[in-house]
Design a protein around this motif. Sequence first.
Motif, short mmCIF file in Angstrom:
data_model
loop_
_atom_site.label_atom_id
_atom_site.label_comp_id
_atom_site.label_asym_id
_atom_site.label_seq_id
_atom_site.Cartn_x
_atom_site.Cartn_y
_atom_site.Cartn_z
N LEU A 1 0.83 -1.20 0.00
CA LEU A 1 0.00 0.00 0.00
C LEU A 1 0.87 1.25 0.00
O LEU A 1 1.82 1.35 0.78
N ASP A 2 0.53 2.19 -0.88
CA ASP A 2 1.19 3.50 -0.89
C ASP A 2 0.26 4.53 -0.26
O ASP A 2 -0.89 4.68 -0.68
N LEU A 3 0.76 5.21 0.75
CA LEU A 3 0.00 6.27 1.40
C LEU A 3 0.55 7.61 0.92
O LEU A 3 1.36 8.24 1.58
N GLY A 4 0.11 8.01 -0.26
CA GLY A 4 0.70 9.17 -0.89
C GLY A 4 1.94 8.76 -1.67
O GLY A 4 2.26 7.58 -1.82
N GLU A 5 2.68 9.75 -2.16
CA GLU A 5 3.83 9.47 -3.03
C GLU A 5 5.03 8.93 -2.27
O GLU A 5 5.76 8.08 -2.77
N ASN B 1 7.77 3.04 5.33
CA ASN B 1 8.92 3.83 4.92
C ASN B 1 8.46 5.20 4.45
O ASN B 1 7.44 5.31 3.76
N TYR B 2 9.21 6.22 4.83
CA TYR B 2 8.96 7.56 4.30
C TYR B 2 10.20 8.00 3.55
O TYR B 2 11.29 8.11 4.12
N PHE B 3 10.06 8.25 2.23
CA PHE B 3 11.20 8.60 1.40
C PHE B 3 11.52 10.09 1.52
O PHE B 3 10.74 10.95 1.10
N VAL B 4 12.66 10.37 2.12
CA VAL B 4 13.16 11.73 2.22
C VAL B 4 13.69 12.18 0.87
O VAL B 4 13.49 13.31 0.43
N THR B 5 14.41 11.28 0.19
CA THR B 5 14.85 11.46 -1.19
C THR B 5 14.49 10.19 -1.94
O THR B 5 13.91 9.26 -1.37
#
Length: 206
Positions: free
Chosen positions: A108-112, A148-152
Amino acid sequence: MKKVLLTAAIAVFGLTNMNAQEDEKTFGFSEGDFFVEGNVSFNSENDKNIDEKSNEFNISPKVGYFINDDLAIGAELLFASSKTELDGTDVSDSSGFGVGAFGRYYFLDLGERFKTNAEFGVGYTSMENNLNEVKQNTFEAGLGLGINYFVTEKIALTFGLKNILSFYSTKSDEDGAEAETGFGLGFGDVANPFGGNASFGLLFVF
């Protein structure tokens, strides 16, 4: 005049190309990607009724490989320590090392930038009580959740809950000790040396 128009056209084309590249920026994983991840978990309990304090600290580096865009397999190491005090006296002071393997599915993607996953892992850990040199060996299988939250595009912050559902079998080398097995459902168990608490870390994609 022609030179001015040509220069302006090149500049517009360059800006358009840069914007297109920005629009094409993606956050996530693809088949063939490798990742390295380091997680830290800590658990502390203080039972004032019996004056008992316990602390557990784990560091678990991982490496994984994506066999498709959503599914990764990998291996991990564990460096763990735990300590228990009763009435101000150490009754347990353990440290150990473990190895494990895991499969992780991103569903699941919660936003980009936010990507959620479920992870199944198995591991073997050997812990030694430094007070009496008794060793405890544990095999465990567990299911957890993570995000996971992608900072970059290549770096992500990680948060996980290990062993929401788990099975373990443990045995010490103390004379007369019997093996202990059990199932777990929850968010933490300090008796479980392969983890079970919330963990935080960093992930790097290659």
